[in-house]
Enzyme design. Structure first.
Site, mmCIF file in Angstrom:
data_model
loop_
_atom_site.group_PDB
_atom_site.id
_atom_site.type_symbol
_atom_site.label_atom_id
_atom_site.label_comp_id
_atom_site.label_asym_id
_atom_site.label_seq_id
_atom_site.Cartn_x
_atom_site.Cartn_y
_atom_site.Cartn_z
ATOM 1 N N CYS A 7 0.895 -1.309 -0.104
ATOM 2 C CA CYS A 7 0.072 0.045 0.117
ATOM 3 C C CYS A 7 0.892 1.295 0.048
ATOM 4 O O CYS A 7 2.016 1.116 -0.568
ATOM 5 C CB CYS A 7 -0.927 -0.331 1.129
ATOM 6 S SG CYS A 7 -0.396 0.013 2.893
ATOM 7 N N ASN A 10 2.150 1.628 4.440
ATOM 8 C CA ASN A 10 2.670 0.237 5.029
ATOM 9 C C ASN A 10 2.164 0.395 6.713
ATOM 10 O O ASN A 10 2.887 -0.265 7.424
ATOM 11 C CB ASN A 10 4.048 -0.279 4.981
ATOM 12 C CG ASN A 10 4.220 -1.817 5.109
ATOM 13 O OD1 ASN A 10 5.325 -1.813 5.864
ATOM 14 N ND2 ASN A 10 3.459 -2.460 5.068
ATOM 15 N N CYS A 12 -1.615 0.668 7.347
ATOM 16 C CA CYS A 12 -3.112 0.500 7.307
ATOM 17 C C CYS A 12 -3.602 -0.817 6.553
ATOM 18 O O CYS A 12 -3.653 -1.970 7.130
ATOM 19 C CB CYS A 12 -3.974 1.640 7.006
ATOM 20 S SG CYS A 12 -3.627 3.130 7.964
ATOM 21 N N ARG A 13 -3.636 -0.730 5.291
ATOM 22 C CA ARG A 13 -4.110 -1.631 4.318
ATOM 23 C C ARG A 13 -3.195 -2.882 4.116
ATOM 24 O O ARG A 13 -3.732 -3.931 4.397
ATOM 25 C CB ARG A 13 -4.503 -1.126 3.002
ATOM 26 C CG ARG A 13 -5.624 -0.061 3.089
ATOM 27 C CD ARG A 13 -5.696 0.681 1.810
ATOM 28 N NE ARG A 13 -4.759 1.780 1.554
ATOM 29 C CZ ARG A 13 -4.351 2.496 0.623
ATOM 30 N NH1 ARG A 13 -5.238 2.221 -0.415
ATOM 31 N NH2 ARG A 13 -3.343 3.014 0.354
ATOM 32 N N SER A 14 -1.989 -2.694 3.805
ATOM 33 C CA SER A 14 -1.130 -3.851 3.523
ATOM 34 C C SER A 14 -0.699 -4.483 4.750
ATOM 35 O O SER A 14 -0.703 -5.905 4.442
ATOM 36 C CB SER A 14 0.150 -3.511 2.633
ATOM 37 O OG SER A 14 1.010 -2.451 3.185
ATOM 38 N N ASP A 119 -8.364 3.621 1.007
ATOM 39 C CA ASP A 119 -7.430 4.205 1.905
ATOM 40 C C ASP A 119 -8.242 4.768 3.236
ATOM 41 O O ASP A 119 -8.906 5.616 2.991
ATOM 42 C CB ASP A 119 -6.481 5.245 1.388
ATOM 43 C CG ASP A 119 -5.328 5.620 2.289
ATOM 44 O OD1 ASP A 119 -5.381 5.419 3.521
ATOM 45 O OD2 ASP A 119 -4.750 6.694 1.860
HETATM 46 P P1 4NP Z 1 -1.866 2.668 4.136
HETATM 47 O O1 4NP Z 1 -2.616 4.170 4.633
HETATM 48 O O2 4NP Z 1 -1.263 3.190 2.633
HETATM 49 O O3 4NP Z 1 -3.011 1.727 3.885
HETATM 50 O O4 4NP Z 1 -0.770 2.432 5.095
HETATM 51 C C1 4NP Z 1 -1.882 5.238 4.592
HETATM 52 C C2 4NP Z 1 -1.078 5.532 5.654
HETATM 53 C C3 4NP Z 1 -0.377 6.811 5.683
HETATM 54 C C4 4NP Z 1 -0.546 7.746 4.940
HETATM 55 C C5 4NP Z 1 -1.670 7.497 3.907
HETATM 56 C C6 4NP Z 1 -2.251 6.202 3.802
HETATM 57 N N1 4NP Z 1 0.101 9.097 5.143
HETATM 58 O O5 4NP Z 1 -0.453 10.226 4.241
HETATM 59 O O6 4NP Z 1 0.933 9.132 6.037
#
Ligand code: 4NP
Length: 146
Positions: A7, A10, A12-14, A119
């Protein structure tokens, strides 16, 4: 069989997809399936998963407390057999990293097949629950085909 979930951050989703597939593999007796995750961005490298992700996952018996965020490197695409991107933007970034190598490009696809995992970063509790629903559901489908 080595599977990599990707993702953006790294956190939340992955990591959620990683934990869900690991549990599905365990439940299916597939000790040969190894799952890790990475982010296309390195903003959170070395940090734990998002506390909201950890809390929502814990409520479903998924332990993400040991997760540490890592940034995707090209060597990872060589190292893993199957690479799943969480959304279209992640997929595009991963494809760029393949630099036209058909062997690498052939490993990469969207985790859900035809759409992205939304997201949850700027969202609320329902968005984190949705990520879990999608990841747990997909993990069961994937493990039957791996
Ligand atoms: P992820 O979510 O890609 O599912 O881990 C996010 C985590 C952090 C951010 C964006 C999306 N960020 O902007 O810091």
């Amino acid at each position: 069989m080595r599977v990599l979930m990707i993702c953006l951050g790294n956190i939340c989703r992955s990591p959620t997809a990683e934990a869900a597939l690991r549990r599905a593999a365990h439940d299916a007796g597939r000790s040969d399936v190894v799952v890790e995750s990475r982010g296309t961005a390195g903003w959170h490298e070395g940090k734990g998963a998002d506390p909201r992700t950890v809390a929502h996952a814990k409520a479903r018996g998924l332990d993400l407390s040991g997760h540490r965020a890592r940034k995707l490197a090209r060597a990872d695409l060589v190292d893993f057999d199957v690479v799943y991107a969480m959304d279209e933007a992640n997929l595009e970034d991963v494809r760029q990293l393949c630099r036209g190598d058909d062997g690498l490009l052939g490993k990469v696809s969207l985790f859900l097949g035809d759409r992205g995992v939304p997201d949850p970063w700027s969202g609320g509790p329902a968005d984190f629950e949705r990520v879990l629903d999608l990841c747990e559901g997909r993990a069961l489908v994937l493990i039957s085909g791996l």
